[in-house]
Design an enzyme around this catalytic site. Structure first.
Site, PDB file in Angstrom:
ATOM      1  N   GLU A  41      11.829 -31.037   8.015  1.00 37.87           N
ATOM      2  CA  GLU A  41      12.707 -30.244   8.867  1.00 37.87           C
ATOM      3  C   GLU A  41      12.772 -30.898  10.247  1.00 37.87           C
ATOM      4  O   GLU A  41      11.740 -31.215  10.839  1.00 37.87           O
ATOM      5  CB  GLU A  41      12.172 -28.817   8.986  1.00 37.87           C
ATOM      6  CG  GLU A  41      13.116 -27.890   9.725  1.00 37.87           C
ATOM      7  CD  GLU A  41      12.587 -26.467   9.788  1.00 37.87           C
ATOM      8  OE1 GLU A  41      13.363 -25.577  10.170  1.00 37.87           O
ATOM      9  OE2 GLU A  41      11.407 -26.240   9.458  1.00 37.87           O
ATOM     10  N   ARG A  42      13.991 -31.113  10.730  1.00 37.21           N
ATOM     11  CA  ARG A  42      14.219 -31.796  12.009  1.00 37.21           C
ATOM     12  C   ARG A  42      13.703 -33.232  11.973  1.00 37.21           C
ATOM     13  O   ARG A  42      13.297 -33.784  12.991  1.00 37.21           O
ATOM     14  CB  ARG A  42      13.593 -31.042  13.185  1.00 37.21           C
ATOM     15  CG  ARG A  42      13.913 -29.565  13.245  1.00 37.21           C
ATOM     16  CD  ARG A  42      15.392 -29.276  13.147  1.00 37.21           C
ATOM     17  NE  ARG A  42      15.668 -27.852  13.298  1.00 37.21           N
ATOM     18  CZ  ARG A  42      16.798 -27.255  12.924  1.00 37.21           C
ATOM     19  NH1 ARG A  42      17.762 -27.977  12.385  1.00 37.21           N
ATOM     20  NH2 ARG A  42      16.980 -25.970  13.098  1.00 37.21           N
ATOM     21  N   LYS A  63       2.380 -20.412  13.502  1.00 34.27           N
ATOM     22  CA  LYS A  63       3.641 -19.827  13.956  1.00 34.27           C
ATOM     23  C   LYS A  63       3.691 -18.424  13.373  1.00 34.27           C
ATOM     24  O   LYS A  63       3.801 -18.264  12.153  1.00 34.27           O
ATOM     25  CB  LYS A  63       4.831 -20.654  13.477  1.00 34.27           C
ATOM     26  CG  LYS A  63       6.194 -20.056  13.838  1.00 34.27           C
ATOM     27  CD  LYS A  63       7.330 -20.945  13.340  1.00 34.27           C
ATOM     28  CE  LYS A  63       8.701 -20.357  13.694  1.00 34.27           C
ATOM     29  NZ  LYS A  63       9.807 -21.238  13.238  1.00 34.27           N
ATOM     30  N   GLU A 110      11.026 -16.105  13.882  1.00 33.42           N
ATOM     31  CA  GLU A 110      12.014 -16.611  12.932  1.00 33.42           C
ATOM     32  C   GLU A 110      11.635 -16.297  11.486  1.00 33.42           C
ATOM     33  O   GLU A 110      11.733 -17.126  10.588  1.00 33.42           O
ATOM     34  CB  GLU A 110      12.218 -18.114  13.133  1.00 33.42           C
ATOM     35  CG  GLU A 110      12.737 -18.453  14.522  1.00 33.42           C
ATOM     36  CD  GLU A 110      12.962 -19.930  14.748  1.00 33.42           C
ATOM     37  OE1 GLU A 110      13.888 -20.272  15.490  1.00 33.42           O
ATOM     38  OE2 GLU A 110      12.203 -20.747  14.179  1.00 33.42           O
ATOM     39  N   ARG A 170       1.157 -20.590  18.504  1.00 30.72           N
ATOM     40  CA  ARG A 170       2.434 -20.878  19.156  1.00 30.72           C
ATOM     41  C   ARG A 170       3.013 -19.634  19.832  1.00 30.72           C
ATOM     42  O   ARG A 170       3.019 -18.539  19.253  1.00 30.72           O
ATOM     43  CB  ARG A 170       3.448 -21.440  18.163  1.00 30.72           C
ATOM     44  CG  ARG A 170       3.080 -22.817  17.651  1.00 30.72           C
ATOM     45  CD  ARG A 170       4.040 -23.309  16.593  1.00 30.72           C
ATOM     46  NE  ARG A 170       5.159 -24.060  17.150  1.00 30.72           N
ATOM     47  CZ  ARG A 170       6.427 -23.761  16.983  1.00 30.72           C
ATOM     48  NH1 ARG A 170       6.788 -22.686  16.334  1.00 30.72           N
ATOM     49  NH2 ARG A 170       7.364 -24.526  17.488  1.00 30.72           N
ATOM     50  N   LYS A 182       6.236 -24.080  24.227  1.00 33.51           N
ATOM     51  CA  LYS A 182       7.259 -25.116  24.375  1.00 33.51           C
ATOM     52  C   LYS A 182       7.509 -25.375  25.853  1.00 33.51           C
ATOM     53  O   LYS A 182       7.360 -24.487  26.699  1.00 33.51           O
ATOM     54  CB  LYS A 182       8.558 -24.692  23.693  1.00 33.51           C
ATOM     55  CG  LYS A 182       8.453 -24.660  22.173  1.00 33.51           C
ATOM     56  CD  LYS A 182       9.807 -24.441  21.506  1.00 33.51           C
ATOM     57  CE  LYS A 182       9.668 -24.473  19.987  1.00 33.51           C
ATOM     58  NZ  LYS A 182      10.965 -24.385  19.275  1.00 33.51           N
ATOM     59  N   ASP A 195      14.485 -23.646  23.774  1.00 39.04           N
ATOM     60  CA  ASP A 195      14.140 -24.381  22.563  1.00 39.04           C
ATOM     61  C   ASP A 195      14.526 -25.851  22.674  1.00 39.04           C
ATOM     62  O   ASP A 195      15.537 -26.268  22.108  1.00 39.04           O
ATOM     63  CB  ASP A 195      14.831 -23.750  21.347  1.00 39.04           C
ATOM     64  CG  ASP A 195      14.362 -24.329  20.019  1.00 39.04           C
ATOM     65  OD1 ASP A 195      13.359 -25.037  20.012  1.00 39.04           O
ATOM     66  OD2 ASP A 195      15.013 -24.060  19.002  1.00 39.04           O
ATOM     67  N   GLU A 214       4.009 -27.926  24.214  1.00 37.60           N
ATOM     68  CA  GLU A 214       4.609 -28.490  23.008  1.00 37.60           C
ATOM     69  C   GLU A 214       5.912 -29.175  23.395  1.00 37.60           C
ATOM     70  O   GLU A 214       6.858 -28.530  23.834  1.00 37.60           O
ATOM     71  CB  GLU A 214       4.865 -27.381  21.977  1.00 37.60           C
ATOM     72  CG  GLU A 214       5.519 -27.865  20.695  1.00 37.60           C
ATOM     73  CD  GLU A 214       5.815 -26.726  19.727  1.00 37.60           C
ATOM     74  OE1 GLU A 214       6.808 -26.820  18.980  1.00 37.60           O
ATOM     75  OE2 GLU A 214       5.061 -25.727  19.712  1.00 37.60           O
ATOM     76  N   GLU A 245      16.034 -33.289  17.759  1.00 35.17           N
ATOM     77  CA  GLU A 245      16.807 -32.205  17.143  1.00 35.17           C
ATOM     78  C   GLU A 245      18.068 -31.877  17.936  1.00 35.17           C
ATOM     79  O   GLU A 245      19.123 -31.611  17.370  1.00 35.17           O
ATOM     80  CB  GLU A 245      15.921 -30.956  17.032  1.00 35.17           C
ATOM     81  CG  GLU A 245      16.657 -29.719  16.533  1.00 35.17           C
ATOM     82  CD  GLU A 245      15.781 -28.478  16.529  1.00 35.17           C
ATOM     83  OE1 GLU A 245      16.299 -27.406  16.195  1.00 35.17           O
ATOM     84  OE2 GLU A 245      14.571 -28.574  16.872  1.00 35.17           O
ATOM     85  N   HIS A 273      22.357 -24.867  24.743  1.00 37.15           N
ATOM     86  CA  HIS A 273      22.571 -24.310  23.405  1.00 37.15           C
ATOM     87  C   HIS A 273      24.052 -24.199  23.024  1.00 37.15           C
ATOM     88  O   HIS A 273      24.500 -23.185  22.495  1.00 37.15           O
ATOM     89  CB  HIS A 273      21.896 -22.950  23.261  1.00 37.15           C
ATOM     90  CG  HIS A 273      21.011 -22.872  22.034  1.00 37.15           C
ATOM     91  ND1 HIS A 273      21.485 -23.109  20.767  1.00 37.15           N
ATOM     92  CD2 HIS A 273      19.685 -22.608  21.895  1.00 37.15           C
ATOM     93  CE1 HIS A 273      20.485 -22.964  19.887  1.00 37.15           C
ATOM     94  NE2 HIS A 273      19.382 -22.680  20.556  1.00 37.15           N
ATOM     95  N   TRP A 281      21.666 -16.747  18.776  1.00 42.83           N
ATOM     96  CA  TRP A 281      21.823 -18.013  18.073  1.00 42.83           C
ATOM     97  C   TRP A 281      23.215 -18.596  18.297  1.00 42.83           C
ATOM     98  O   TRP A 281      23.528 -19.660  17.767  1.00 42.83           O
ATOM     99  CB  TRP A 281      21.576 -17.831  16.571  1.00 42.83           C
ATOM    100  CG  TRP A 281      20.137 -17.678  16.188  1.00 42.83           C
ATOM    101  CD1 TRP A 281      19.062 -17.662  17.026  1.00 42.83           C
ATOM    102  CD2 TRP A 281      19.621 -17.518  14.860  1.00 42.83           C
ATOM    103  NE1 TRP A 281      17.903 -17.494  16.311  1.00 42.83           N
ATOM    104  CE2 TRP A 281      18.201 -17.402  14.979  1.00 42.83           C
ATOM    105  CE3 TRP A 281      20.198 -17.449  13.593  1.00 42.83           C
ATOM    106  CZ2 TRP A 281      17.380 -17.224  13.861  1.00 42.83           C
ATOM    107  CZ3 TRP A 281      19.369 -17.279  12.486  1.00 42.83           C
ATOM    108  CH2 TRP A 281      17.978 -17.171  12.621  1.00 42.83           C
TER     109      TRP A 281
END
Length: 533
Positions: A3-4, A123, A127, A160, A195, A200, A222, A228, A342, A365
């Protein structure tokens, strides 16, 4: 898949382990050790409980055996619901004795196989991932229960803080709201992993206000090494300037550790884009010496990687250095300048989609949630007259950010809804400045192409051709971003594109029609509509 991940499949051949141990594992360990990386989490944070099964722990132990001579500890992402999914318990409530006993037994099992096992990354309640909040418990109660299972063995829990449950209308505030009240409630072998920014991994974000707001809690940052949100492995984006910018605000001495979401896959060159290796290298160097400048790091990395001959002209080497050092700012300019964030296409995050607003989808989102474009202006009002996210920062900085006239322009659309005719420091209006920044981003990539072309006689032909093709894609994408965003925002500003900005050659409807299908491990190479540029 990864992923990513944009550099092929995973380097871990789980189906072959533990019987077959790839020689690349040793090469990977050696590369990490060469820049001071001393721990690796082997699996995705969206963890499968299967990684903690006896079958997979035997595989993990083989990797740990390879890493050990290089001083690298193995860690695993743990699914908080593993006692239910793997152990058959009816609950994963961290205050239930049978749950704590399951984790203790699992820790004992792991350390028998891997005596120097580092611990868990978790995590939780983010999500869709399970966590202690599912059982009306706090993050601290969940983290401490797992940490106590590891404590006798010297292991740690990296918990996280990437959460954004709708505790507030502004997603940028939510992690602070959820975690800051828990300061002082985490055990001493728990590190809260945050993060670098409050949203994000955007091309530019202010630092997360959680840093420094939990003085009685160990914290770690992080970073995202994989790109990404920065053109995957198609774009050059040297990220040391982003990370040193973070350290300008957050003291390294306040951090217990540094984590990086890796960009490594099974491609021959590890990272897909050859120049993306610079970010893996820079991450390791900055982890141990955050005082290093982006220029010092690239001076170390570039000759080792590009291997140009000693007689290479100084102006060619200087051009290559500028290409790398200016690349991140170029990405910011042609994607989301002045604090925009975003605006990416839904799901895969490649390419512009500021218009995306899927009915029934989570508002936070969707790009309109962040850019708030209307006939009066652009940007998310996080000042004291808006969501008041500025109040989460230290008082002196909060005062600076709260005032539209003193807020740094690189964050102005992050913290303010700015009128289209607002005068920027350059003397241009916001609309003119926005157009100029997008144009500057496109021109910066064109300059990067010229710098790379000048180096052609001094670079290995295979390497040069690879990077050259990716630069052509990056130049195309920069125009795509510029045209899509300016045509979209022009609907709201009602203002003409300035004469000094190259006019779009596509219509907004044409650009909206571009749809990409992207796997987890492939970079897109879409053909844009016919263009004269």
């Amino acid at each position: 898949t990864i992923e990513r991940g944009y550099s092929g499949h995973s380097i871990w051949n789980w189906d072959e382990l533990p019987d077959v141990v790839s020689p690349r594992y040793r090469e990977y360990a050696r590369a990490n050790a060469s820049v001071g990386i001393n721990g690796v989490v082997l699996n995705n944070v969206n963890a499968s409980s299967k990684i903690l099964s006896a079958e997979y722990l035997a595989k993990v132990a083989k990797i740990a055996d390879v890493f050990r001579p290089y001083g690298i500890k193995v860690y695993l992402s743990a699914n908080f619901a593993a006692p239910m999914q793997l152990g058959g318990l009816k609950t994963a409530d961290p205050l239930e004795p049978e749950v704590a006993a399951w984790w203790k037994a699992k820790a004992d099992e792991i350390y028998k196989l891997i005596p120097d096992f580092g611990g868990f990354l978790v995590k939780a309640n983010s999500e869709g991932q399970p966590g202690p909040c599912d059982f009306d418990r706090t993050h601290a109660e969940g983290a401490n229960m797992m940490a106590r299972a590891l404590k006798p063995h010297g292991g740690i829990v990296m918990w996280r803080a990437f959460v954004y449950s709708p505790a507030d209308a502004d997603r940028a505030k939510q992690a602070y709201i959820e975690f800051q009240p828990l300061d002082g409630k985490f055990d001493d072998n728990v590190i809260v992993q945050i993060k670098n920014g409050p949203i994000d991994f955007q091309p530019r974000e202010p630092y997360s206000p959680l840093f420094g707001a939990m003085p009685q809690t160990d914290q770690m940052v992080e970073f995202q090494v994989t790109q990404e949100y920065l053109g995957h492995s198609n774009h050059i984006a040297y990220l040391a300037p982003m990370w040193t910018e973070f350290f300008d605000y957050v003291s390294p001495s306040s951090l217990k550790a540094i984590a990086g979401v890796a960009n490594v896959g099974n491609d021959t060159n590890w990272t897909g884009h050859p120049m993306a290796q610079a970010n893996w290298y820079a991450f390791g160097r900055l982890a141990w010496n955050p005082q290093l400048s982006s220029e010092e790091i690239i001076d170390e990395w570039m000759p080792m990687t590009l291997n140009y001959p000693e007689n290479t002209p100084k102006e060619v080497i200087d051009g290559l250095k500028k290409m790398m050092l200016n690349s991140r700012e170029a990405v910011v300019d042609y994607m989301m300048p002045l604090g925009l964030h975003h605006l990416f296409a839904f799901g895969h995050h490649y390419g512009p989609e500021p218009w995306c607003d899927i009915k029934g989808g989570r508002p936070d989102w969707m790009p309109p949630y962040y850019h708030r474009a209307d006939s009066t202006g652009l940007g998310f009002n996080r000042s004291s007259s808006g969501s008041n996210a500025v109040a989460q920062y230290p008082a002196q900085l909060a005062k600076k950010l709260d005032n539209i006239n003193t807020c740094p322009e690189e964050f102005i659309l992050w913290f303010h809804h700015v009128p289209w005719d607002f005068k920027m420091k350059s003397g241009a209006t916001l609309w003119q400045e926005l157009c100029n920044r997008y144009q500057s981003g496109v021109e910066s990539v064109e300059t990067m192409q010229r710098q790379w072309t000048a180096a052609k006689p001094y670079i290995d032909p295979e390497l040069w051709n690879d990077v050259n093709e990716r630069l052509m894609t990056q130049a195309r994408d920069a125009n795509w971003w510029k045209e899509g965003c300016l045509l979209y925002f022009q609907q709201f500003s009602g203002m003409p594109i300035p004469d000094n900005v190259t006019p779009p050659v596509h219509t907004l409807d044409q650009l909206k029609g571009i749809k990409l299908g992207i796997s987890n491990y492939e970079c897109p190479t879409p053909e844009l509509l016919n263009s004269k540029r």
